[in-house]
Design a protein around this motif. Structure first.
Motif, PDB file in Angstrom:
ATOM      1  N   GLY A 122       0.141  15.759  -8.170  1.00 10.97           N
ATOM      2  CA  GLY A 122       0.940  14.546  -8.577  1.00 10.97           C
ATOM      3  C   GLY A 122       0.990  13.595  -7.542  1.00 10.97           C
ATOM      4  N   SER A 123       0.315  13.905  -6.464  1.00 12.07           N
ATOM      5  CA  SER A 123       0.264  12.718  -5.326  1.00 12.07           C
ATOM      6  C   SER A 123      -0.605  11.386  -5.747  1.00 12.07           C
ATOM      7  N   ARG A 124      -0.494  10.425  -5.379  1.00 13.78           N
ATOM      8  CA  ARG A 124      -1.286   9.302  -5.473  1.00 13.78           C
ATOM      9  C   ARG A 124      -1.019   8.097  -4.699  1.00 13.78           C
ATOM     10  N   ALA A 125      -1.954   7.328  -4.394  1.00 12.46           N
ATOM     11  CA  ALA A 125      -2.081   6.097  -3.773  1.00 12.46           C
ATOM     12  C   ALA A 125      -1.961   5.010  -4.647  1.00 12.46           C
ATOM     13  N   MET A 153      11.546  12.184   2.329  1.00 10.32           N
ATOM     14  CA  MET A 153      10.494  11.155   2.473  1.00 10.32           C
ATOM     15  C   MET A 153       9.313  11.553   1.639  1.00 10.32           C
ATOM     16  N   ASN A 154       9.267  11.240   0.342  1.00  8.66           N
ATOM     17  CA  ASN A 154       8.271  11.585  -0.836  1.00  8.66           C
ATOM     18  C   ASN A 154       6.883  10.948  -0.251  1.00  8.66           C
ATOM     19  N   GLY A 155       7.099   9.798   0.388  1.00 13.18           N
ATOM     20  CA  GLY A 155       5.952   9.040   0.536  1.00 13.18           C
ATOM     21  C   GLY A 155       6.244   7.822   1.491  1.00 13.18           C
ATOM     22  N   CYS A 156       5.159   6.929   1.802  1.00 13.29           N
ATOM     23  CA  CYS A 156       5.642   6.046   2.397  1.00 13.29           C
ATOM     24  C   CYS A 156       4.580   4.578   2.176  1.00 13.29           C
ATOM     25  N   ALA A 157       4.998   3.472   2.583  1.00 15.43           N
ATOM     26  CA  ALA A 157       4.300   2.105   2.236  1.00 15.43           C
ATOM     27  C   ALA A 157       4.102   1.555   3.664  1.00 15.43           C
ATOM     28  N   MET A 158       3.028   0.805   3.278  1.00 16.78           N
ATOM     29  CA  MET A 158       2.658  -0.366   4.263  1.00 16.78           C
ATOM     30  C   MET A 158       2.735  -1.453   3.697  1.00 16.78           C
ATOM     31  N   VAL A 159       3.550  -2.423   4.108  1.00 13.23           N
ATOM     32  CA  VAL A 159       3.880  -3.805   3.231  1.00 13.23           C
ATOM     33  C   VAL A 159       3.474  -4.928   4.308  1.00 13.23           C
ATOM     34  N   VAL A 160       2.133  -5.491   3.765  1.00  9.56           N
ATOM     35  CA  VAL A 160       1.569  -6.401   4.797  1.00  9.56           C
ATOM     36  C   VAL A 160       1.703  -7.951   4.061  1.00  9.56           C
ATOM     37  N   VAL A 161       2.627  -8.625   4.880  1.00  9.90           N
ATOM     38  CA  VAL A 161       2.776 -10.023   4.603  1.00  9.90           C
ATOM     39  C   VAL A 161       1.610 -10.906   5.132  1.00  9.90           C
ATOM     40  N   ASN A 162       1.021 -11.936   4.389  1.00 10.86           N
ATOM     41  CA  ASN A 162      -0.019 -12.465   4.842  1.00 10.86           C
ATOM     42  C   ASN A 162      -1.347 -11.715   5.319  1.00 10.86           C
ATOM     43  N   PRO A 163      -1.604 -10.954   4.564  1.00 14.32           N
ATOM     44  CA  PRO A 163      -2.914 -10.098   5.007  1.00 14.32           C
ATOM     45  C   PRO A 163      -4.155 -10.816   4.689  1.00 14.32           C
ATOM     46  N   PRO A 164      -4.874 -10.179   5.731  1.00 10.11           N
ATOM     47  CA  PRO A 164      -6.394 -10.821   5.785  1.00 10.11           C
ATOM     48  C   PRO A 164      -7.090 -10.349   4.918  1.00 10.11           C
ATOM     49  N   ALA A 183       0.881  -1.051  -0.029  1.00  8.56           N
ATOM     50  CA  ALA A 183       0.022  -0.060   0.015  1.00  8.56           C
ATOM     51  C   ALA A 183       0.801   1.245   0.066  1.00  8.56           C
ATOM     52  N   GLU A 184       0.951   1.831  -1.223  1.00 15.19           N
ATOM     53  CA  GLU A 184       1.860   3.249  -1.328  1.00 15.19           C
ATOM     54  C   GLU A 184       0.873   4.336  -1.351  1.00 15.19           C
ATOM     55  N   THR A 185       1.472   5.454  -0.295  1.00 13.04           N
ATOM     56  CA  THR A 185       1.117   6.562  -0.503  1.00 13.04           C
ATOM     57  C   THR A 185       2.265   7.584  -0.974  1.00 13.04           C
ATOM     58  N   ARG A 186       2.040   8.352  -2.008  1.00  7.90           N
ATOM     59  CA  ARG A 186       3.065   9.262  -2.555  1.00  7.90           C
ATOM     60  C   ARG A 186       2.594  10.716  -2.659  1.00  7.90           C
ATOM     61  N   LEU A 187       3.150  11.329  -1.801  1.00 13.76           N
ATOM     62  CA  LEU A 187       2.721  12.779  -1.575  1.00 13.76           C
ATOM     63  C   LEU A 187       3.358  13.877  -2.682  1.00 13.76           C
ATOM     64  N   ARG A 188       4.528  13.313  -3.091  1.00 16.14           N
ATOM     65  CA  ARG A 188       5.218  14.006  -4.225  1.00 16.14           C
ATOM     66  C   ARG A 188       6.022  12.958  -5.182  1.00 16.14           C
TER      67      ARG A 188
END
Length: 270
Positions: free
Chosen positions: A262-265, A229-240, A216-221
């Motif tokens: 230009g931001s995007r998810a 830090m142009n954005g962040c990600a949550m990486v979920v292994v074995n997600p429900p 799950a990526e969130t890019r603010l720029r």
């Protein structure tokens, strides 16, 4: 390592991380008692009138969140928790993962957070003192979480290092892989900054072969300046089931509301 999360508490990345953590916890609680293990717990509760005033990241994050009137449900759930730790109004205090989770624990649930720095572990213990189901301990969470995971069933595990040490990406991926070997039913959620795609892609390659991995990526720029830090990600292994939809609701709101042009998810699976 000179990282102190108190400078960054309540920024846009915290909103992404904590809104999704609340959802993951609630989802896991629907299936019975849950143990949450947190490799890098931090202080638990942050006073935004201190270090955060220097970075001003909370002004662009949680302060804007709390000024919005119309919020999607999963973002509103985080806003409710922020209000709960600010009973006099305003946004002086921001709850980190330990306090957010502790507030939601039931008598049969457990939280165990590790903190490497002794002076921060003291603050963690203080912030959790009102919840007997939650505990903070001093130590390297990368090393200690494996033994803890062996003693519980299907835990929810958070990996959120500061990413200032050159091996944090490698240790995060290797720890996730080792945890799934200890318990294939565990869910591992890893927060990472997004600075440049080369570093992020290398991290994701280390997770290949672990089954379903949701990103799950969130890019603010745009990712044009690897020093920011142009954005962040949550990486979920074995997600429900349902994680993609939950992450989409959260990341879309943060990108659309707090991002630059230009931001995007983007939500996708390895």
């Amino acid at each position: 390592m000179n990282y102190r999360h108190s400078f960054h508490a309540g920024n846009f990345a915290d909103l992404v991380k904590h809104a999704l953590v609340l959802w993951l916890l609630a989802e896991r609680q629907q299936r019975g008692p849950v143990a949450v293990l947190d490799t890098h717990a931090g202080a638990g509760l942050y006073d935004l009138s201190g270090d955060a005033t220097r970075s001003r990241e909370a002004e662009a994050g949680v302060a804007r969140l709390m000024a919005e009137a119309d919020l999607p449900p999963l973002i509103a759930a985080l806003a409710d928790q922020v209000r709960a730790v600010n009973p006099d109004g305003g946004v002086r205090f921001y709850p980190g993962s330990p306090v957010l989770i502790a507030r939601a624990l039931r008598p049969d649930d457990r939280y165990l957070g590790f903190e490497l720095r002794d002076e921060v572990e003291v603050l963690l213990a203080e912030s959790l003192s009102g919840w007997p189901e939650a505990q903070g301990v001093a130590g390297d969470g990368f090393d200690m979480v494996l033994a803890a995971a062996a003693d519980v069933e299907a835990p929810l595990i958070l990996i959120d290092p500061p990413f200032e040490r050159p091996d944090d990406y490698v240790r995060s991926a290797e720890t996730a892989r080792a945890l799934l070997e200890v318990d294939p039913a565990a869910t591992v959620a890893i927060w990472t900054p997004l600075k440049d795609m080369e570093t992020f892609d290398g991290f994701l390659r280390r997770l290949s072969g672990l089954g379903l991995v949701l990103v799950a990526e969130t890019r603010l720029r745009p990712l044009t300046n690897p020093m920011k830090m142009n954005g962040c990600a949550m990486v979920v292994v074995n997600p429900p089931d349902g994680t993609g939809g939950a992450a989409g609701e959260i990341c879309d709101w943060v990108a659309d509301t707090l991002g630059e042009a230009g931001s995007r998810a983007e939500i996708w699976a390895l």
